[in-house]
Design an enzyme around this catalytic site. Structure first.
Site, short mmCIF file in Angstrom:
data_model
loop_
_atom_site.label_atom_id
_atom_site.label_comp_id
_atom_site.label_asym_id
_atom_site.label_seq_id
_atom_site.Cartn_x
_atom_site.Cartn_y
_atom_site.Cartn_z
N HIS A 253 0.84 -1.20 0.00
CA HIS A 253 0.00 0.00 0.00
C HIS A 253 0.87 1.24 0.00
O HIS A 253 1.91 1.32 0.63
CB HIS A 253 -1.02 -0.03 1.14
CG HIS A 253 -0.53 0.31 2.51
ND1 HIS A 253 -0.41 1.60 2.97
CD2 HIS A 253 -0.15 -0.49 3.54
CE1 HIS A 253 0.00 1.59 4.23
NE2 HIS A 253 0.17 0.33 4.61
N ASP A 265 5.56 2.89 7.25
CA ASP A 265 4.20 2.37 6.98
C ASP A 265 3.49 3.26 5.96
O ASP A 265 2.81 4.20 6.32
CB ASP A 265 3.41 2.33 8.28
CG ASP A 265 2.02 1.76 8.09
OD1 ASP A 265 1.78 1.08 7.09
OD2 ASP A 265 1.15 2.04 8.94
N GLU A 298 -5.48 1.84 1.80
CA GLU A 298 -5.34 0.72 2.73
C GLU A 298 -5.64 1.15 4.15
O GLU A 298 -6.25 0.40 4.92
CB GLU A 298 -3.91 0.17 2.65
CG GLU A 298 -3.68 -1.11 3.46
CD GLU A 298 -3.18 -0.90 4.88
OE1 GLU A 298 -3.01 -1.88 5.60
OE2 GLU A 298 -2.98 0.28 5.29
N HIS A 427 1.98 5.01 12.83
CA HIS A 427 0.85 5.93 12.69
C HIS A 427 1.09 7.25 13.43
O HIS A 427 0.13 7.89 13.89
CB HIS A 427 -0.44 5.28 13.16
CG HIS A 427 -0.99 4.29 12.18
ND1 HIS A 427 -2.23 3.71 12.32
CD2 HIS A 427 -0.47 3.77 11.03
CE1 HIS A 427 -2.45 2.88 11.31
NE2 HIS A 427 -1.39 2.88 10.52
#
Length: 465
Positions: A253, A265, A298, A427
């Site tokens: 992603h 990420d 995603e 995150h």
């Protein structure tokens, strides 16, 4: 998108199931040295250069590359233009998606504020009611039987998606949901774009354990959020050589969360995939065609990969021999984790579709070739392999860990620090270039290259479907 691509003429049928597969382009006989050459050509340093560009894109566009932002569009353009410059035919099909934006969240227990994480696509609302401690995972309505009407119910993380827990809470009569983490650290996530949910928040394991002792305490839970309609894009490219009826597919992603640039990420997975695609080239001497995908949306519920798989006809789904997933392959306190295709670990979900065991074995062999003993990790549905295994497509992938803490045994095995997360910036705004372990990235680039090269030559262990 729903899987329908435009502008690829003969290739369109293969990618989305709109007709018969095209004949493969003329190519030299497959090259038995392909896996070794691909590993030698792929480069962690080159992958890092792609990460530098993704960081610059985030810096130039408000600090992130999230769904519906100029930063995501620029990321798509960068990947697509880089592939086209290398000779690939590339498409960037769009798809509809609902975007969730959180304005505020609050949780108080007996008047005292409690730290809580957001759940994407939570309904907005404010609920004041007694706390009901379910003492279960909340994965079936029966587990929540006896919940008082209008209560705020506390369940544990695990086994089923957050959205299912929230739907079950509503079915049981609860007005709101709190999910307690099963690992140390905060908990945020997404309910997915589902109907029939209740306002939902996540709390850390420590907070959840405290709340579990306070059944009946007055709770106020607030979620202020909006959901809007938008579009996003995937990036799809495929080799012109190899058998298009037995396609080796790999994906990662490309979007970040709104909170930061998303360099581990999932810039690392996207960059590793791009480097291996460039090393392979558009017309390798291979038995199988190889397809590469960079997924959008995603972070709001695997939407790009889900729309793609949904758009495949049964015949075109059957043409995908296997799917390899790359998500977070440069965590700063890395584990070397491979999805447990044969369920030999006996944890969480069961085995993947037939052939997933062979995918796991080859990935472990390729990690061993670069000096790392990999370990299994559960097919828990948290990344883009999920829609593929639901469609009975063999799958596997590489992962260096997210917010979970590295165990003492893993620290002995791989180095790093026990008791701290694989990625403490998961995150978060600090998920920048400084958040990447370059050795882990390099090892995973090589493992991916060797695995794609091996399956491009032979699908031994992966049954036809």
């Amino acid at each position: 998108m729903r899987g329908r691509l435009a502008g690829l003429v003969g290739l369109a049928a293969l990618l989305v199931g709109c007709g018969a597969a095209p004949a493969p382009a003329a190519a030299p006989a497959s090259d038995p040295t392909l896996p070794a050459r691909l590993v030698a050509t792929a480069s962690g340093d080159r992958a890092h250069a792609h990460l530098e560009r993704l960081q610059a894109i985030a810096d130039e566009h408000g600090g992130n590359r999230a769904l519906g932002t100029p930063g995501y569009d620029a990321s798509v353009d960068y990947v697509a233009e880089t592939l086209r410059a290398a000779g690939f035919t590339v498409d960037t099909p769009s798809f509809d998606v609902r975007a969730f934006a959180l304005q505020d969240k609050r949780l108080t227990v007996d008047g005292a504020p409690v730290e809580a994480g957001a759940m994407g696509f939570s309904p907005a609302g404010e609920v004041s009611a007694p706390l009901h401690v379910a003492g279960t995972l909340g994965c079936t309505p029966e587990e929540l039987a006896g919940t008082p009407a209008g209560a705020v119910v506390l369940v544990q993380r695990g086994t089923c998606p957050f959205g299912v827990k929230s739907q079950n809470a509503r079915t049981a009569g609860a007005a709101a949901l709190i999910v307690s983490n099963s690992e140390d650290g905060p908990l945020d996530g997404t309910l997915g774009d589902l109907d029939g949910t209740v306002p939902s928040l996540g709390v850390s394991k420590a907070v959840g354990e405290q709340l579990a002792t306070r059944a009946g305490a007055p709770v106020t839970l607030l979620v202020a959020a909006t959901t809007t309609e938008t579009t996003s894009r995937n990036v799809i490219a495929q080799t012109t050589t190899g058998n298009p009826d037995r396609v080796v597919m790999a994906g990662a992603h490309l979007d970040s969360v709104p909170e930061g640039p998303g360099i581990n990420d999932n810039g690392t997975g996207s960059a590793a995939l791009l480097d291996v695609a460039l090393a392979l080239g558009p017309a390798p001497a291979a038995e199988q065609a190889v397809r590469f995908a960079w997924w959008g949306a995603e972070e709001v519920g695997l939407v790009g990969s889900t729309r793609y798989v949904e758009g495949l006809s049964p015949e075109d789904a059957a043409r995908i021999a296997l799917y390899l997933n790359l998500d977070m392959v440069g965590s700063p306190n890395p584990g070397y984790l491979v999805y447990d295709g044969d369920d030999s670990d006996r944890e969480g979900e069961g085995p993947g579709p037939a052939g997933s065991a062979a995918v796991e074995q080859v990935l472990l062999e390729q990690l061993a070739a670069v000096g790392v003993q990999g370990s299994g990790t559960d097919f828990d549905g948290r990344s883009d392999y999920g829609p593929f295994i639901e469609a009975d497509i063999p799958a596997g992938g590489l992962f260096t860990g997210a917010e979970e803490a590295k165990t003492p045994e893993q620290a002995t095995q791989w180095g790093g620090t026990a008791g701290t997360p694989y990625d403490a910036c998961y995150h978060q705004p600090c998920d920048t270039l400084a958040n990447v372990d370059r050795q882990a990235l390099d090892r995973n680039v090589d493992a991916l290259a060797g695995t794609i090269g091996r399956f491009a030559l032979t699908l031994n262990g992966v049954p036809p479907r």
